[in-house]
Motif scaffolding. Sequence first.
Motif, PDB file in Angstrom:
ATOM      1  N   SER A 141     -10.650   6.141 -12.066  1.00 34.80           N
ATOM      2  CA  SER A 141      -9.380   6.744 -12.464  1.00 34.80           C
ATOM      3  C   SER A 141      -8.729   7.348 -11.235  1.00 34.80           C
ATOM      4  O   SER A 141      -9.380   8.040 -10.456  1.00 34.80           O
ATOM      5  CB  SER A 141      -9.613   7.842 -13.507  1.00 34.80           C
ATOM      6  N   LEU A 142      -7.451   7.066 -11.066  1.00 34.27           N
ATOM      7  CA  LEU A 142      -6.690   7.600  -9.939  1.00 34.27           C
ATOM      8  C   LEU A 142      -5.510   8.394 -10.474  1.00 34.27           C
ATOM      9  O   LEU A 142      -4.998   8.102 -11.561  1.00 34.27           O
ATOM     10  CB  LEU A 142      -6.160   6.462  -9.058  1.00 34.27           C
ATOM     11  N   THR A 143      -5.070   9.345  -9.681  1.00 34.13           N
ATOM     12  CA  THR A 143      -3.836  10.033 -10.023  1.00 34.13           C
ATOM     13  C   THR A 143      -2.704   9.020  -9.928  1.00 34.13           C
ATOM     14  O   THR A 143      -2.830   7.998  -9.236  1.00 34.13           O
ATOM     15  CB  THR A 143      -3.552  11.197  -9.061  1.00 34.13           C
ATOM     16  N   PRO A 144      -1.584   9.269 -10.593  1.00 32.15           N
ATOM     17  CA  PRO A 144      -0.456   8.341 -10.470  1.00 32.15           C
ATOM     18  C   PRO A 144      -0.028   8.123  -9.018  1.00 32.15           C
ATOM     19  O   PRO A 144       0.329   7.003  -8.635  1.00 32.15           O
ATOM     20  CB  PRO A 144       0.651   9.015 -11.281  1.00 32.15           C
ATOM     21  N   GLU A 145      -0.109   9.159  -8.191  1.00 33.10           N
ATOM     22  CA  GLU A 145       0.288   9.044  -6.795  1.00 33.10           C
ATOM     23  C   GLU A 145      -0.649   8.110  -6.033  1.00 33.10           C
ATOM     24  O   GLU A 145      -0.197   7.272  -5.249  1.00 33.10           O
ATOM     25  CB  GLU A 145       0.316  10.421  -6.120  1.00 33.10           C
ATOM     26  N   LEU A 146      -1.955   8.253  -6.247  1.00 31.60           N
ATOM     27  CA  LEU A 146      -2.911   7.381  -5.563  1.00 31.60           C
ATOM     28  C   LEU A 146      -2.819   5.950  -6.081  1.00 31.60           C
ATOM     29  O   LEU A 146      -2.944   4.999  -5.310  1.00 31.60           O
ATOM     30  CB  LEU A 146      -4.334   7.909  -5.726  1.00 31.60           C
ATOM     31  N   GLU A 147      -2.575   5.799  -7.377  1.00 29.86           N
ATOM     32  CA  GLU A 147      -2.405   4.460  -7.929  1.00 29.86           C
ATOM     33  C   GLU A 147      -1.209   3.759  -7.287  1.00 29.86           C
ATOM     34  O   GLU A 147      -1.278   2.579  -6.921  1.00 29.86           O
ATOM     35  CB  GLU A 147      -2.224   4.537  -9.440  1.00 29.86           C
ATOM     36  N   GLN A 148      -0.120   4.504  -7.112  1.00 26.16           N
ATOM     37  CA  GLN A 148       1.065   3.924  -6.474  1.00 26.16           C
ATOM     38  C   GLN A 148       0.785   3.574  -5.015  1.00 26.16           C
ATOM     39  O   GLN A 148       1.226   2.539  -4.520  1.00 26.16           O
ATOM     40  CB  GLN A 148       2.261   4.874  -6.570  1.00 26.16           C
ATOM     41  N   VAL A 153      -2.062   2.640  -3.723  1.00 25.17           N
ATOM     42  CA  VAL A 153      -2.853   1.411  -3.723  1.00 25.17           C
ATOM     43  C   VAL A 153      -1.955   0.207  -4.000  1.00 25.17           C
ATOM     44  O   VAL A 153      -2.029  -0.816  -3.310  1.00 25.17           O
ATOM     45  CB  VAL A 153      -4.012   1.493  -4.738  1.00 25.17           C
ATOM     46  N   LYS A 154      -1.084   0.318  -4.990  1.00 23.07           N
ATOM     47  CA  LYS A 154      -0.154  -0.772  -5.305  1.00 23.07           C
ATOM     48  C   LYS A 154       0.751  -1.082  -4.117  1.00 23.07           C
ATOM     49  O   LYS A 154       1.011  -2.258  -3.811  1.00 23.07           O
ATOM     50  CB  LYS A 154       0.702  -0.414  -6.520  1.00 23.07           C
ATOM     51  N   ARG A 207      -0.605  -6.569   3.375  1.00 19.45           N
ATOM     52  CA  ARG A 207      -1.762  -6.370   4.253  1.00 19.45           C
ATOM     53  C   ARG A 207      -3.073  -6.612   3.507  1.00 19.45           C
ATOM     54  O   ARG A 207      -4.057  -7.066   4.078  1.00 19.45           O
ATOM     55  CB  ARG A 207      -1.738  -4.961   4.835  1.00 19.45           C
ATOM     56  N   TYR A 208      -3.095  -6.275   2.239  1.00 22.65           N
ATOM     57  CA  TYR A 208      -4.277  -6.464   1.398  1.00 22.65           C
ATOM     58  C   TYR A 208      -3.928  -7.435   0.282  1.00 22.65           C
ATOM     59  O   TYR A 208      -2.801  -7.445  -0.207  1.00 22.65           O
ATOM     60  CB  TYR A 208      -4.734  -5.130   0.805  1.00 22.65           C
ATOM     61  N   HIS A 209      -4.905  -8.220  -0.134  1.00 27.06           N
ATOM     62  CA  HIS A 209      -4.662  -9.216  -1.176  1.00 27.06           C
ATOM     63  C   HIS A 209      -4.976  -8.707  -2.567  1.00 27.06           C
ATOM     64  O   HIS A 209      -4.584  -9.328  -3.554  1.00 27.06           O
ATOM     65  CB  HIS A 209      -5.482 -10.475  -0.896  1.00 27.06           C
ATOM     66  N   SER A 210      -5.690  -7.583  -2.657  1.00 23.56           N
ATOM     67  CA  SER A 210      -6.090  -7.085  -3.972  1.00 23.56           C
ATOM     68  C   SER A 210      -6.372  -5.585  -3.916  1.00 23.56           C
ATOM     69  O   SER A 210      -6.577  -5.015  -2.840  1.00 23.56           O
ATOM     70  CB  SER A 210      -7.341  -7.810  -4.463  1.00 23.56           C
ATOM     71  N   VAL A 211      -6.424  -5.007  -5.097  1.00 23.58           N
ATOM     72  CA  VAL A 211      -6.801  -3.596  -5.221  1.00 23.58           C
ATOM     73  C   VAL A 211      -8.220  -3.406  -4.683  1.00 23.58           C
ATOM     74  O   VAL A 211      -8.512  -2.409  -4.013  1.00 23.58           O
ATOM     75  CB  VAL A 211      -6.679  -3.145  -6.692  1.00 23.58           C
ATOM     76  N   VAL A 214      -8.223  -2.912  -0.964  1.00 26.50           N
ATOM     77  CA  VAL A 214      -7.755  -1.570  -0.581  1.00 26.50           C
ATOM     78  C   VAL A 214      -8.871  -0.556  -0.794  1.00 26.50           C
ATOM     79  O   VAL A 214      -9.171   0.253   0.089  1.00 26.50           O
ATOM     80  CB  VAL A 214      -6.500  -1.160  -1.380  1.00 26.50           C
ATOM     81  N   MET A 215      -9.518  -0.609  -1.942  1.00 29.34           N
ATOM     82  CA  MET A 215     -10.574   0.353  -2.242  1.00 29.34           C
ATOM     83  C   MET A 215     -11.779   0.149  -1.326  1.00 29.34           C
ATOM     84  O   MET A 215     -12.391   1.120  -0.874  1.00 29.34           O
ATOM     85  CB  MET A 215     -10.990   0.247  -3.713  1.00 29.34           C
ATOM     86  N   GLY A 216     -12.107  -1.088  -1.018  1.00 27.39           N
ATOM     87  CA  GLY A 216     -13.208  -1.354  -0.094  1.00 27.39           C
ATOM     88  C   GLY A 216     -12.936  -0.782   1.282  1.00 27.39           C
ATOM     89  O   GLY A 216     -13.807  -0.177   1.910  1.00 27.39           O
ATOM     90  N   GLU A 217     -11.705  -0.975   1.765  1.00 25.48           N
ATOM     91  CA  GLU A 217     -11.324  -0.418   3.075  1.00 25.48           C
ATOM     92  C   GLU A 217     -11.356   1.111   3.038  1.00 25.48           C
ATOM     93  O   GLU A 217     -11.828   1.752   3.983  1.00 25.48           O
ATOM     94  CB  GLU A 217      -9.926  -0.917   3.452  1.00 25.48           C
ATOM     95  N   ALA A 218     -10.876   1.690   1.964  1.00 28.02           N
ATOM     96  CA  ALA A 218     -10.883   3.153   1.844  1.00 28.02           C
ATOM     97  C   ALA A 218     -12.307   3.692   1.878  1.00 28.02           C
ATOM     98  O   ALA A 218     -12.595   4.684   2.563  1.00 28.02           O
ATOM     99  CB  ALA A 218     -10.174   3.576   0.559  1.00 28.02           C
ATOM    100  N   LEU A 219     -13.201   3.043   1.174  1.00 28.19           N
ATOM    101  CA  LEU A 219     -14.592   3.496   1.154  1.00 28.19           C
ATOM    102  C   LEU A 219     -15.271   3.272   2.497  1.00 28.19           C
ATOM    103  O   LEU A 219     -16.091   4.083   2.926  1.00 28.19           O
ATOM    104  CB  LEU A 219     -15.357   2.801   0.036  1.00 28.19           C
TER     105      LEU A 219
END
Length: 56
Positions: free
Chosen positions: A4-11, A13-14, A21-25, A28-33
């Motif tokens: 679950s992400l806040t609306p701001e973090l969800e935006q 990521v989108k 630059r990224y092909h999928s969510v 993005v999450m893999g790079e963030a981690l």
Amino acid sequence: MNISLTPELEQLVKDKVNSGRYHSVSEVMGEALRLLSNAMPAAGYANAFESSVSQN
């Protein structure tokens, strides 16, 4: 896995996916981690992660 992400973090990521630059969510999450794991010393990682999760 579901997260679950806040609306701001969800935006954020989108926006990263829409930038092309990224092909999928998942990318993005893999790079963030990856960046998170590189930023934290290995010994303190578990405690920092638990603190982060408990704040949400």
